[in-house]
Design a protein around this motif. Sequence first.
Motif, mmCIF file in Angstrom:
data_model
loop_
_atom_site.group_PDB
_atom_site.id
_atom_site.type_symbol
_atom_site.label_atom_id
_atom_site.label_comp_id
_atom_site.label_asym_id
_atom_site.label_seq_id
_atom_site.Cartn_x
_atom_site.Cartn_y
_atom_site.Cartn_z
ATOM 1 N N MET A 164 42.095 42.162 39.153
ATOM 2 C CA MET A 164 41.796 42.158 40.585
ATOM 3 C C MET A 164 42.727 43.125 41.305
ATOM 4 O O MET A 164 43.783 43.497 40.779
ATOM 5 C CB MET A 164 41.979 40.748 41.169
ATOM 6 N N PRO A 165 42.369 43.491 42.550
ATOM 7 C CA PRO A 165 43.222 44.425 43.301
ATOM 8 C C PRO A 165 44.356 43.727 44.039
ATOM 9 O O PRO A 165 44.255 42.556 44.406
ATOM 10 C CB PRO A 165 42.238 45.056 44.296
ATOM 11 N N ASN A 166 45.425 44.500 44.243
ATOM 12 C CA ASN A 166 46.496 44.035 45.118
ATOM 13 C C ASN A 166 46.139 44.401 46.562
ATOM 14 O O ASN A 166 45.060 44.964 46.811
ATOM 15 C CB ASN A 166 47.841 44.626 44.666
ATOM 16 N N PRO A 167 46.971 44.088 47.539
ATOM 17 C CA PRO A 167 46.609 44.382 48.930
ATOM 18 C C PRO A 167 46.326 45.859 49.202
ATOM 19 O O PRO A 167 45.577 46.189 50.133
ATOM 20 C CB PRO A 167 47.828 43.897 49.721
ATOM 21 N N ASP A 168 46.892 46.755 48.389
ATOM 22 C CA ASP A 168 46.673 48.192 48.583
ATOM 23 C C ASP A 168 45.488 48.730 47.794
ATOM 24 O O ASP A 168 45.209 49.925 47.813
ATOM 25 C CB ASP A 168 47.934 48.973 48.192
ATOM 26 N N GLY A 169 44.806 47.832 47.074
ATOM 27 C CA GLY A 169 43.641 48.257 46.309
ATOM 28 C C GLY A 169 43.934 48.624 44.866
ATOM 29 O O GLY A 169 43.009 48.947 44.113
ATOM 30 N N LYS A 170 45.199 48.590 44.449
ATOM 31 C CA LYS A 170 45.539 48.886 43.065
ATOM 32 C C LYS A 170 45.216 47.680 42.184
ATOM 33 O O LYS A 170 45.590 46.551 42.497
ATOM 34 C CB LYS A 170 47.026 49.228 42.934
ATOM 35 N N GLU A 171 44.503 47.923 41.085
ATOM 36 C CA GLU A 171 44.108 46.818 40.217
ATOM 37 C C GLU A 171 45.197 46.494 39.198
ATOM 38 O O GLU A 171 45.800 47.386 38.611
ATOM 39 C CB GLU A 171 42.802 47.146 39.488
ATOM 40 N N TYR A 172 45.426 45.204 39.044
ATOM 41 C CA TYR A 172 46.320 44.701 38.007
ATOM 42 C C TYR A 172 45.526 43.759 37.114
ATOM 43 O O TYR A 172 44.706 42.969 37.605
ATOM 44 C CB TYR A 172 47.494 43.939 38.614
ATOM 45 N N ALA A 173 45.787 43.833 35.809
ATOM 46 C CA ALA A 173 45.146 42.936 34.851
ATOM 47 C C ALA A 173 46.203 42.034 34.221
ATOM 48 O O ALA A 173 47.286 42.504 33.846
ATOM 49 C CB ALA A 173 44.416 43.721 33.772
ATOM 50 N N LEU A 174 45.881 40.773 34.107
ATOM 51 C CA LEU A 174 46.790 39.830 33.456
ATOM 52 C C LEU A 174 47.073 40.260 32.021
ATOM 53 O O LEU A 174 48.206 40.147 31.534
ATOM 54 C CB LEU A 174 46.175 38.434 33.495
ATOM 55 N N SER A 175 46.062 40.788 31.349
ATOM 56 C CA SER A 175 46.216 41.195 29.948
ATOM 57 C C SER A 175 47.209 42.342 29.785
ATOM 58 O O SER A 175 47.772 42.535 28.695
ATOM 59 C CB SER A 175 44.860 41.604 29.363
ATOM 60 N N ASP A 176 47.451 43.120 30.835
ATOM 61 C CA ASP A 176 48.433 44.206 30.757
ATOM 62 C C ASP A 176 49.848 43.686 30.542
ATOM 63 O O ASP A 176 50.737 44.449 30.146
ATOM 64 C CB ASP A 176 48.403 45.049 32.043
ATOM 65 N N LEU A 177 50.063 42.404 30.817
ATOM 66 C CA LEU A 177 51.404 41.826 30.722
ATOM 67 C C LEU A 177 51.659 41.140 29.380
ATOM 68 O O LEU A 177 52.688 40.493 29.213
ATOM 69 C CB LEU A 177 51.621 40.823 31.862
ATOM 70 N N GLN A 178 50.708 41.265 28.441
ATOM 71 C CA GLN A 178 50.918 40.641 27.132
ATOM 72 C C GLN A 178 52.199 41.180 26.509
ATOM 73 O O GLN A 178 52.481 42.370 26.560
ATOM 74 C CB GLN A 178 49.729 40.895 26.203
ATOM 75 N N GLY A 179 52.979 40.300 25.938
ATOM 76 C CA GLY A 179 54.311 40.628 25.438
ATOM 77 C C GLY A 179 55.390 40.074 26.340
ATOM 78 O O GLY A 179 56.541 39.953 25.930
ATOM 79 N N LYS A 180 55.007 39.739 27.564
ATOM 80 C CA LYS A 180 55.906 39.045 28.479
ATOM 81 C C LYS A 180 55.485 37.580 28.565
ATOM 82 O O LYS A 180 54.362 37.212 28.207
ATOM 83 C CB LYS A 180 55.829 39.655 29.885
ATOM 84 N N VAL A 181 56.389 36.738 29.057
ATOM 85 C CA VAL A 181 56.027 35.374 29.432
ATOM 86 C C VAL A 181 55.671 35.416 30.918
ATOM 87 O O VAL A 181 56.425 35.939 31.733
ATOM 88 C CB VAL A 181 57.176 34.388 29.178
ATOM 89 N N VAL A 182 54.493 34.908 31.256
ATOM 90 C CA VAL A 182 53.960 35.068 32.613
ATOM 91 C C VAL A 182 53.640 33.710 33.221
ATOM 92 O O VAL A 182 52.986 32.868 32.585
ATOM 93 C CB VAL A 182 52.672 35.928 32.593
ATOM 94 N N LEU A 183 54.092 33.507 34.451
ATOM 95 C CA LEU A 183 53.650 32.348 35.220
ATOM 96 C C LEU A 183 52.469 32.796 36.069
ATOM 97 O O LEU A 183 52.627 33.580 37.012
ATOM 98 C CB LEU A 183 54.764 31.815 36.120
ATOM 99 N N LEU A 184 51.279 32.349 35.717
ATOM 100 C CA LEU A 184 50.084 32.616 36.508
ATOM 101 C C LEU A 184 50.036 31.585 37.625
ATOM 102 O O LEU A 184 49.910 30.387 37.365
ATOM 103 C CB LEU A 184 48.839 32.524 35.630
ATOM 104 N N ASP A 185 50.160 32.056 38.855
ATOM 105 C CA ASP A 185 50.350 31.160 39.996
ATOM 106 C C ASP A 185 49.213 31.344 40.999
ATOM 107 O O ASP A 185 49.057 32.413 41.593
ATOM 108 C CB ASP A 185 51.698 31.491 40.654
ATOM 109 N N PHE A 186 48.398 30.292 41.172
ATOM 110 C CA PHE A 186 47.336 30.298 42.177
ATOM 111 C C PHE A 186 47.895 29.694 43.464
ATOM 112 O O PHE A 186 48.410 28.575 43.462
ATOM 113 C CB PHE A 186 46.137 29.481 41.702
ATOM 114 N N TRP A 187 47.765 30.417 44.577
ATOM 115 C CA TRP A 187 48.345 29.984 45.842
ATOM 116 C C TRP A 187 47.554 30.595 46.993
ATOM 117 O O TRP A 187 46.548 31.280 46.779
ATOM 118 C CB TRP A 187 49.812 30.407 45.918
ATOM 119 N N ALA A 188 48.001 30.373 48.228
ATOM 120 C CA ALA A 188 47.410 31.011 49.407
ATOM 121 C C ALA A 188 48.397 30.910 50.555
ATOM 122 O O ALA A 188 49.226 29.992 50.600
ATOM 123 C CB ALA A 188 46.087 30.357 49.797
#
Length: 261
Positions: free
Chosen positions: A112-136
């Motif tokens: 999905m895109p960030n506020p500036d329109g740049k897309e980030y993929a969760l899969s790009d972070l494989q190899g790291k430990v990631v906290l996936l955080d749903f918020w608003a």
Amino acid sequence: ATIQNYQFEVAGSGDSKALVNMIQGLIRREYKPDDIKTFIDTVGNPHLGAFVAYTALSSAPQLIDIQKAAAEKLATAYPDSEASAAYMNYVATQQRSLGPVSVGATAPDIKMPNPDGKEYALSDLQGKVVLLDFWASWCGPCRRENPAVVDVCNRYKDQGFTVFSVSLDGLDTRSKARFSNQDDINRAMEGQKQRWVNAIAQDKLAWPYHVSDLQKWESAASRLYGVTSIPRTFLIGRDGKVAAMNLRGARQIEEALKQAL
């Protein structure tokens, strides 16, 4: 209070002694989930394993797999027992309430895109430990939880840990129906986006991975992960698999993180 805290000695059955030792250790917070799993695997009486799993973990649905192991061991030993059937049904209900993603499963990818329109993929972070955080930005409990996430991120970001934040800001179909024309919808959407950006800055969420499709509860990511309330978190290991779920507060996050790093 002595009975409630298991401050007594037991003679006779080795299993009974092991149960008291386990409960006393849990009360003193000396034992972790892996110790409960070991107790379930090694105790001779599966009723005791089920008792410890339910007592210690019924308020921790992210550890449902440990309860599942206890329930299966009990059901194998006593297939016709009403207690076995009741516990298996309880675990199944808990499992369904967690949604389509479970501990041990490969984390579905989010792009999905960030506020500036740049897309980030969760899969790009494989190899790291990631906290996936749903918020608003509009979610009070989320905003109150953010300092704990910031605290853990600041202390562990140099050890291969980061946060991937998915915002449920924006407008869903129900929200859009309140407006009479597209121009009003566009203005409202821009306002929602700005509130998201402001909240990132106000709460000092310094990691770069902030994404949203600005669809509120119709977010594709929330549907993918079965998120129906926030805050909601998923800890993803270096291998891309879900290591823990529904972590709240710095201590819970840190305990799970230490096992994943």
